[in-house]
Write a protein that holds these residues in place. Structure first.
Motif, short mmCIF file in Angstrom:
data_model
loop_
_atom_site.label_atom_id
_atom_site.label_comp_id
_atom_site.label_asym_id
_atom_site.label_seq_id
_atom_site.Cartn_x
_atom_site.Cartn_y
_atom_site.Cartn_z
N VAL A 198 -26.48 -81.59 33.63
CA VAL A 198 -25.54 -81.35 32.54
C VAL A 198 -24.23 -80.83 33.12
CG1 VAL A 198 -25.06 -79.90 30.55
CG2 VAL A 198 -27.34 -80.90 30.84
N GLN A 199 -23.14 -81.41 32.65
CA GLN A 199 -21.83 -80.95 33.08
C GLN A 199 -20.88 -80.90 31.89
OE1 GLN A 199 -20.52 -83.44 36.41
NE2 GLN A 199 -20.98 -81.73 37.76
N LEU A 200 -20.11 -79.83 31.81
CA LEU A 200 -18.98 -79.70 30.90
C LEU A 200 -17.81 -79.27 31.77
CD1 LEU A 200 -21.67 -78.61 29.23
CD2 LEU A 200 -19.97 -78.31 27.44
N ASP B 142 -2.71 -65.48 23.50
CA ASP B 142 -3.63 -66.60 23.70
C ASP B 142 -4.03 -66.74 25.17
OD1 ASP B 142 -1.72 -68.45 21.31
OD2 ASP B 142 -3.67 -67.52 20.98
N THR B 143 -3.40 -65.96 26.03
CA THR B 143 -3.71 -66.02 27.45
C THR B 143 -5.17 -65.64 27.69
OG1 THR B 143 -1.45 -65.55 28.15
CG2 THR B 143 -3.21 -65.02 29.71
N ALA B 144 -5.90 -66.53 28.36
CA ALA B 144 -7.33 -66.31 28.59
C ALA B 144 -7.87 -67.48 29.40
CB ALA B 144 -8.09 -66.21 27.28
N VAL B 145 -9.10 -67.33 29.84
CA VAL B 145 -9.86 -68.47 30.35
C VAL B 145 -10.57 -69.10 29.16
CG1 VAL B 145 -11.69 -69.26 31.88
CG2 VAL B 145 -10.16 -67.42 32.61
N TYR B 146 -10.40 -70.40 29.00
CA TYR B 146 -10.98 -71.12 27.88
C TYR B 146 -12.21 -71.91 28.35
CZ TYR B 146 -7.12 -69.95 24.81
OH TYR B 146 -6.22 -69.27 24.02
N TYR B 147 -13.29 -71.76 27.61
CA TYR B 147 -14.55 -72.42 27.94
C TYR B 147 -14.98 -73.33 26.78
CZ TYR B 147 -14.96 -68.50 31.22
OH TYR B 147 -14.74 -67.59 32.22
N CYS B 148 -15.54 -74.47 27.13
CA CYS B 148 -16.20 -75.26 26.11
C CYS B 148 -17.71 -75.10 26.29
CB CYS B 148 -15.81 -76.74 26.16
SG CYS B 148 -16.27 -77.62 27.65
N ALA B 149 -18.43 -75.28 25.19
CA ALA B 149 -19.87 -75.08 25.20
C ALA B 149 -20.51 -76.03 24.20
CB ALA B 149 -20.20 -73.63 24.86
N ALA B 150 -21.77 -76.36 24.45
CA ALA B 150 -22.51 -77.30 23.60
C ALA B 150 -23.69 -76.60 22.95
CB ALA B 150 -22.98 -78.49 24.42
N ARG B 151 -23.85 -76.87 21.64
CA ARG B 151 -24.89 -76.22 20.86
C ARG B 151 -25.64 -77.27 20.06
NH1 ARG B 151 -21.86 -74.65 17.15
NH2 ARG B 151 -22.80 -75.22 15.16
N TYR C 100 -25.32 -71.15 22.15
CA TYR C 100 -24.94 -72.35 22.88
C TYR C 100 -25.85 -72.58 24.08
CZ TYR C 100 -20.90 -72.88 19.90
OH TYR C 100 -20.09 -73.08 18.81
N ASP C 101 -26.13 -73.85 24.32
CA ASP C 101 -27.08 -74.22 25.36
C ASP C 101 -26.42 -74.47 26.72
OD1 ASP C 101 -28.16 -76.11 22.66
OD2 ASP C 101 -29.38 -74.48 23.49
N TYR C 102 -25.24 -75.04 26.69
CA TYR C 102 -24.55 -75.42 27.94
C TYR C 102 -23.11 -74.93 27.90
CZ TYR C 102 -28.43 -78.78 27.86
OH TYR C 102 -29.66 -79.38 27.78
N TRP C 103 -22.60 -74.57 29.07
CA TRP C 103 -21.24 -74.05 29.21
C TRP C 103 -20.52 -74.71 30.37
CZ3 TRP C 103 -18.96 -70.24 26.15
CH2 TRP C 103 -19.82 -69.64 25.22
N GLY C 104 -19.20 -74.81 30.20
CA GLY C 104 -18.36 -75.24 31.30
C GLY C 104 -17.92 -74.05 32.14
N GLN C 105 -17.11 -74.34 33.16
CA GLN C 105 -16.66 -73.30 34.09
C GLN C 105 -15.35 -72.64 33.65
OE1 GLN C 105 -18.43 -72.16 36.84
NE2 GLN C 105 -19.96 -73.36 35.75
N GLY C 106 -14.66 -73.27 32.72
CA GLY C 106 -13.46 -72.66 32.18
C GLY C 106 -12.17 -73.19 32.79
N THR C 107 -11.10 -73.05 32.02
CA THR C 107 -9.77 -73.40 32.48
C THR C 107 -8.80 -72.31 32.04
OG1 THR C 107 -8.07 -75.15 32.52
CG2 THR C 107 -9.21 -74.82 30.43
N GLN C 108 -7.91 -71.92 32.95
CA GLN C 108 -7.01 -70.80 32.67
C GLN C 108 -5.82 -71.27 31.84
OE1 GLN C 108 -7.11 -67.35 33.72
NE2 GLN C 108 -5.42 -67.25 32.24
N VAL C 109 -5.53 -70.52 30.80
CA VAL C 109 -4.33 -70.72 29.99
C VAL C 109 -3.52 -69.44 30.06
CG1 VAL C 109 -3.44 -71.04 27.65
CG2 VAL C 109 -5.38 -72.40 28.45
#
Length: 124
Positions: free
Chosen positions: A2-4, A90-99, A111-120
Motif C-alpha cells: 500500500v502506498q499513498l 495553514d502552514t503544516a505537514v499535510y497527510y492523506c489517509a484512506a479509511r 484511518y487504515d493507511y497513511w502517506g508520508q506527508g508534504t510540507q506546506v
C-alpha cells in the motif's frame, strides 16, 4: 504494498494557492474514503477534509471551509486538495489517509493507511 504519496506542497505567500495530490496504490481505491490531515510544529494533528468513496460527499473543518476543495479521480486512484486564500496558519505537514469504514471522518485513528506527508509553508 500500500502506498499513498503526497505531492504539491511548497512555499507560497499568504493569499496564494496550492494544489496537493495524493497518488495511491496497493489497495482498492474505490472502496476507501480519503481524508486530508495536517500537523503544524508543536501542535496535534487535525483533520482538514475528506471525500467519500464515490466522491459525492465531502467534509471540511471549519478552519478551511470555503477555501479548500477536496476531490478524487477514481480512474487515476488519486485525491486532490485545492487550497486557495492560504493563510500563515495553514502552514503544516499535510497527510492523506484512506479509511474503509463509514465512521467519523475527522478521527485519525479510523484511518487504515497513511502517506508520508508534504510540507506546506505560507509566508505572511
Amino acid at each position: 504494498d500500500v502506498q499513498l504519496v503526497e505531492s504539491g506542497g511548497g512555499l507560497v505567500q499568504a493569499g496564494g494557492s496550492l494544489r496537493l495530490s495524493c497518488a495511491t496504490s496497493g489497495f482498492t481505491f474505490d472502496d476507501y474514503n480519503i481524508g486530508w490531515f495536517r500537523q503544524a510544529p508543536g501542535k496535534e494533528r487535525e483533520p482538514v477534509a475528506a471525500v467519500s468513496r464515490g466522491g459525492s460527499a465531502t467534509y471540511y473543518s471549519d478552519s478551511v471551509q470555503g477555501r479548500f476543495t477536496i476531490s478524487r479521480d477514481n480512474a487515476k486512484n488519486t485525491v486532490f486538495l485545492q487550497m486557495n486564500s492560504l493563510k500563515p496558519e495553514d502552514t503544516a505537514v499535510y497527510y492523506c489517509a484512506a479509511r474503509r469504514g463509514p465512521t467519523n471522518w475527522g478521527r485519525g485513528t479510523n484511518y487504515d493507511y497513511w502517506g508520508q506527508g508534504t510540507q506546506v509553508t505560507v509566508s505572511s
